[in-house]
Structure formats: C-alpha cells, structure tokens
Design a protein around this motif. Structure first.
Motif, PDB file in Angstrom:
ATOM      1  N   LEU A 110       0.803  -1.223   0.000  1.00  0.00           N
ATOM      2  CA  LEU A 110       0.000   0.000   0.000  1.00  0.00           C
ATOM      3  C   LEU A 110       0.839   1.276   0.000  1.00  0.00           C
ATOM      4  O   LEU A 110       0.301   2.360  -0.227  1.00  0.00           O
ATOM      5  N   GLN A 111       2.119   1.153   0.260  1.00  0.00           N
ATOM      6  CA  GLN A 111       2.954   2.349   0.407  1.00  0.00           C
ATOM      7  C   GLN A 111       2.874   3.306  -0.784  1.00  0.00           C
ATOM      8  O   GLN A 111       2.834   4.527  -0.602  1.00  0.00           O
ATOM      9  N   PRO A 112       2.825   2.809  -2.030  1.00  0.00           N
ATOM     10  CA  PRO A 112       2.744   3.748  -3.161  1.00  0.00           C
ATOM     11  C   PRO A 112       1.407   4.473  -3.276  1.00  0.00           C
ATOM     12  O   PRO A 112       1.298   5.457  -4.003  1.00  0.00           O
ATOM     13  N   TYR A 113       0.390   3.977  -2.558  1.00  0.00           N
ATOM     14  CA  TYR A 113      -0.951   4.522  -2.737  1.00  0.00           C
ATOM     15  C   TYR A 113      -1.319   5.389  -1.534  1.00  0.00           C
ATOM     16  O   TYR A 113      -2.235   5.085  -0.768  1.00  0.00           O
ATOM     17  N   VAL A 114      -0.593   6.468  -1.357  1.00  0.00           N
ATOM     18  CA  VAL A 114      -0.804   7.349  -0.209  1.00  0.00           C
ATOM     19  C   VAL A 114      -2.119   8.114  -0.374  1.00  0.00           C
ATOM     20  O   VAL A 114      -2.597   8.358  -1.488  1.00  0.00           O
TER      21      VAL A 114
END
Length: 320
Positions: A110-114
């Motif tokens: 999920l880190q890229p989808y802030v």
C-alpha cells in the motif's frame, strides 16, 4: 436516552493478543494485514484492521470475520469487521481517510498509494462524512437509544471530520470540540465515574457539534433540511451535480473507482469490509448470491473452530 453497549476497561495487551490471534489465522490468504491507527484510549479505541487479499472463497465471509474467528473475549475490542481491499483495487487507498497504517503481516503493497490531500479530495471526504454523521445522529435521535461504544468512537472521530471540513469551509471550524471530547475520553474510566453518563456527555458534545456542522453544510448546499442536504451531498460526491467549489470530473472519476472497488469486494464473497462511509454510497453493499446449504455448513464449521479456540484459551488461562 437509553444507553446500551457501554465501553469497559481493557489493557493494551488485550489489543495485542487479539491482533496477533487474528493475523495468525488469516495471513495465509492475505497479501497483507495492517492495523489502522493506534490505541489512543484503551477500552474506548476500537481495533481497526485492513486486510489486502486476492483470494476468493465460499467461506471468505467467515474466514476474514473477526467475530467468526476470534474468541468472545476479544469481540468488545471491535466495532466492525476488518476493512478488506482486493489487490485489484489498491488505487482507492488514495481516496480513504485511513492513512495511519501499521503492517502486522505480509508485504506492504500500500505504500505507493498514499492518501491524497488535494482540495478536491478534502471536499469529497467532507461530503462523505456529512452523509454518514447525518444518518447516525438521525438514528440515535429517532430511536432514543445510544450505543455507547459506537457513540464514543464517532464522537472522537468527528474532531478529524471538522478539521478536514474547516480546511475547505472555514465556517465549519469548531475549535473547542476536540478538547471537549478528548477530556471526556481521558476521564472515562476514572474511579467513581458513571460510564453511562460519560457516554451521554460524549453524545451531547457530538450532537451539538453536528448541529452546528449541519447548519454550515445546509447553507453551502442550499438545502432546507438535513435530509435534502444529505441527498445533495451524495449527488456532489458522486459527480452527478456541478459544484463551483471543486472539480465535478474529479468526483465522478473517484466515484467510479470506488464503485469498482465495491464490486470487487462483492466478488470475493464479502458482505463487509467497506473502506468508505456507506451512507454516501447507497449501492455500496452488494447483494451476494444465495447459497443456503453452503452457508449452513460454513457457519457450523466456523462455530466449532471458534469454540475449540475458546476452549484452548480457557485451558491456558486456567493453568497459568
């Protein structure tokens, strides 16, 4: 007002146990399990979990359910089932308010989808929250029944709703509310306090703050009642009506992606797990195909598993 489901004290170690048990049970079908938020007020703060998965299954609704899987002693730490995010819908994380994530198991995909913080997005979240709180306050006022744990959680979360709303509508600012509700939460379990009365105090603070917020929103939406205002808010957050304050096309694209997420969630066989306020999305909860015989067998199997888990837990506690 009749107060039910009153919060009870709980230590943070019980929270850790519950999360550990659940994670161990579901991790082989999960790409990731995240804890959402932290324990601000032990006994009042509910556990929120977010599961990322790519697994379909006839038993998913039980497999990923905290109530079906966890022993009874942990149930009071949860207000709802885990949020569930199919791997095909990761992009919608940019539209959620759930931005304080702690990885409990698996890979952090999920880190890229802030979470987005642009003005258009803050408008959409404000409208979603308005729909949800309008529905909640109306249910409580009409029924005169106050669910304690839900009311406390809603009252605490409303401070963030106001902060987001005030960033796009300055008139929504309510500087004293956050401090008032925090004081109630801090003193909730102090010796000699009447817990039911503390719930009523939190509801009173929330009710007054929402009334003020409702007036601001109705003026902005040019609506005569909160029923009409909620309908107008839904139309704007779905991109169905033109609005001078933010981009209708942004809202429309956002709503289409959220609708796709809701469809993917249903395709996993899950009637729960919704990341967004469902009051803003009338078609969010999809009706699943009826499979009565399968449901009967699955329910029985998971009831037996939970009883065995509860027996094992009691045996360990008894030998300690």
């Amino acid at each position: 007002m009749n107060v039910i489901d009153i919060p009870q004290p709980a230590g943070e170690e019980l929270y850790d146990e519950a999360i550990s048990h659940y994670t161990r049970m579901v991790k082989h079908r999960a790409v990731a399990v995240h804890r959402v938020g932290s324990v601000r007020y032990a006994g009042l703060t509910p556990i929120r979990l977010l599961v990322v998965t790519d697994r379909t299954g006839l038993d998913n609704r039980c497999f990923f359910s905290v109530l079906a899987r966890l022993p009874q002693r942990y149930h009071r730490l949860f207000l709802h089932e885990p949020f569930v995010l199919p791997v095909w819908s990761l992009r919608v994380m940019g539209y959620t308010r759930h931005n304080d994530l702690h990885l409990a198991a698996g890979r952090d995909v999920l880190q890229p989808y802030v979470c987005a913080g642009e003005t258009d997005e803050r408008w959409c979240r404000t409208l979603e929250a308005y729909c949800e709180y309008a529905a909640f306050t109306e249910r409580v006022r009409s029924s005169q029944t106050l669910p304690g744990r839900t009311a406390i959680d809603a009252a605490l979360a409303f401070a963030d709703v106001i902060a987001t709303a005030a960033s796009v509508i300055p008139e929504a600012q309510n500087g004293g509310y956050a401090g008032e509700i925090a004081a109630i939460a801090h003193g909730f379990f102090h010796e000699g306090r009447d817990h039911a009365q503390s719930v009523r105090a939190a509801w009173s603070a929330l009710s007054q703050a929402f009334t003020r917020f409702d007036e601001v929103m109705r003026a902005w939406l040019h609506a005569g009642s909160n029923v009409n205002a909620a309908a107008a808010a839904r139309a704007r957050v779905l991109g169905e009506e033109v609005c001078d304050s933010f981009d209708r096309e942004y809202a429309f694209r956002r709503a289409r992606e959220i609708d796709g997420y809701h469809q993917e969630l249903a395709s996993l066989g899950l009637p729960f797990g919704h990341l967004f306020f469902t009051a803003a999305y009338p078609g969010a909860v999809r009706e699943l195909p009826a499979t009565p015989l399968v449901d009967l067998v699955v329910d029985h199997l998971y009831r037996m598993r939970r009883r065995l888990a509860e027996y094992a837990l009691s045996a360990v506690s008894g030998s300690a």
